[in-house]
Design a protein around this motif. Structure first.
Motif, PDB file in Angstrom:
ATOM      1  N   GLU A   1       7.524  -7.085  -6.356  1.00 56.71           N
ATOM      2  CA  GLU A   1       7.150  -8.141  -6.503  1.00 56.71           C
ATOM      3  C   GLU A   1       8.414  -9.750  -7.791  1.00 56.71           C
ATOM      4  O   GLU A   1       7.951 -10.655  -7.061  1.00 56.71           O
ATOM      5  N   LYS A   2       9.126  -9.106  -8.029  1.00 56.99           N
ATOM      6  CA  LYS A   2      10.518  -9.911  -8.365  1.00 56.99           C
ATOM      7  C   LYS A   2      11.071 -10.304  -7.163  1.00 56.99           C
ATOM      8  O   LYS A   2      10.758 -11.492  -7.237  1.00 56.99           O
ATOM      9  N   TYR A   3      10.739  -9.551  -6.045  1.00 58.77           N
ATOM     10  CA  TYR A   3      11.462  -9.832  -5.065  1.00 58.77           C
ATOM     11  C   TYR A   3      11.009 -11.200  -4.686  1.00 58.77           C
ATOM     12  O   TYR A   3      11.793 -12.278  -3.675  1.00 58.77           O
ATOM     13  N   THR A   4       9.653 -10.386  -4.197  1.00 65.00           N
ATOM     14  CA  THR A   4       8.326 -12.011  -3.302  1.00 65.00           C
ATOM     15  C   THR A   4       8.962 -12.987  -4.812  1.00 65.00           C
ATOM     16  O   THR A   4       8.348 -14.439  -4.032  1.00 65.00           O
ATOM     17  N   ASP A   5       8.812 -13.213  -5.266  1.00 63.80           N
ATOM     18  CA  ASP A   5       8.915 -14.336  -6.477  1.00 63.80           C
ATOM     19  C   ASP A   5       9.859 -15.436  -6.104  1.00 63.80           C
ATOM     20  O   ASP A   5      10.299 -16.362  -6.192  1.00 63.80           O
TER      21      ASP A   5
ATOM     22  N   VAL B   1       0.483  -1.290   0.369  1.00 60.53           N
ATOM     23  CA  VAL B   1      -0.162  -0.102   0.050  1.00 60.53           C
ATOM     24  C   VAL B   1       0.655   1.083   0.286  1.00 60.53           C
ATOM     25  O   VAL B   1       0.780   2.117  -0.623  1.00 60.53           O
ATOM     26  N   ALA B   2       2.254   1.094   0.038  1.00 62.84           N
ATOM     27  CA  ALA B   2       2.422   2.499   1.092  1.00 62.84           C
ATOM     28  C   ALA B   2       3.758   2.738  -0.112  1.00 62.84           C
ATOM     29  O   ALA B   2       4.518   3.685  -0.307  1.00 62.84           O
ATOM     30  N   ILE B   3       3.545   1.477  -1.346  1.00 60.79           N
ATOM     31  CA  ILE B   3       5.105   1.916  -1.897  1.00 60.79           C
ATOM     32  C   ILE B   3       4.312   2.253  -3.295  1.00 60.79           C
ATOM     33  O   ILE B   3       3.005   1.777  -4.550  1.00 60.79           O
ATOM     34  N   THR B   4       5.645   2.826  -4.685  1.00 58.68           N
ATOM     35  CA  THR B   4       4.969   3.272  -5.558  1.00 58.68           C
ATOM     36  C   THR B   4       5.165   2.170  -6.435  1.00 58.68           C
ATOM     37  O   THR B   4       5.189   0.795  -6.508  1.00 58.68           O
ATOM     38  N   ASN B   5       4.219   2.298  -8.065  1.00 59.96           N
ATOM     39  CA  ASN B   5       3.882   1.099  -8.686  1.00 59.96           C
ATOM     40  C   ASN B   5       5.629   0.739  -9.095  1.00 59.96           C
ATOM     41  O   ASN B   5       5.743  -1.020  -9.596  1.00 59.96           O
ATOM     42  N   GLU B   6       6.463   1.547  -9.243  1.00 57.56           N
ATOM     43  CA  GLU B   6       8.015   0.742  -9.512  1.00 57.56           C
ATOM     44  C   GLU B   6       8.423   0.294  -8.912  1.00 57.56           C
ATOM     45  O   GLU B   6       9.558  -0.935  -8.751  1.00 57.56           O
ATOM     46  N   GLN B   7       8.623   0.866  -7.663  1.00 55.17           N
ATOM     47  CA  GLN B   7       9.082  -0.502  -6.686  1.00 55.17           C
ATOM     48  C   GLN B   7       7.662  -1.656  -6.420  1.00 55.17           C
ATOM     49  O   GLN B   7       8.418  -2.644  -5.678  1.00 55.17           O
ATOM     50  N   LYS B   8       6.396  -1.592  -7.017  1.00 52.08           N
ATOM     51  CA  LYS B   8       5.973  -2.422  -6.571  1.00 52.08           C
ATOM     52  C   LYS B   8       6.354  -3.846  -7.853  1.00 52.08           C
ATOM     53  O   LYS B   8       6.589  -4.783  -6.621  1.00 52.08           O
ATOM     54  N   GLU B   9       6.231  -3.670  -8.673  1.00 49.50           N
ATOM     55  CA  GLU B   9       7.311  -4.113  -9.116  1.00 49.50           C
ATOM     56  C   GLU B   9       8.272  -4.850  -9.150  1.00 49.50           C
ATOM     57  O   GLU B   9       9.034  -6.200  -9.622  1.00 49.50           O
TER      58      GLU B   9
END
Length: 65
Positions: free
Chosen positions: A51-55, A40-48
């Motif tokens: 996501e890569k990290y959590t994958d 919720v707290a991060i930007t779309n670029e940070q979300k991408e």
């Protein structure tokens, strides 16, 4: 001595976790809550990137299970 034999023959892994324990479940819930707060707290670029990290982390967990 039996446990050493089980380990020797590959029937147990030294990094196995008891996923039914209360401690494991509590940590899993805490991780999920923190992950949602972060999303919720991060930007779309940070979300991408996240996501890569959590994958990768989930992939690692799957391999070690």
């Amino acid at each position: 001595m039996r446990i050493l034999g089980e380990f020797w023959y590959g029937n147990i892994e030294p990094i196995e976790y008891d996923t039914s324990s209360k401690e494991y479940k509590k940590l899993q819930e805490l991780n999920s809550r923190n992950e949602e707060k972060l999303r919720v707290a991060i930007t779309n670029e940070q979300k991408e990137l996240f996501e890569k990290y959590t994958d990768c982390v989930r992939g690692y967990q799957t391999i070690t299970d």
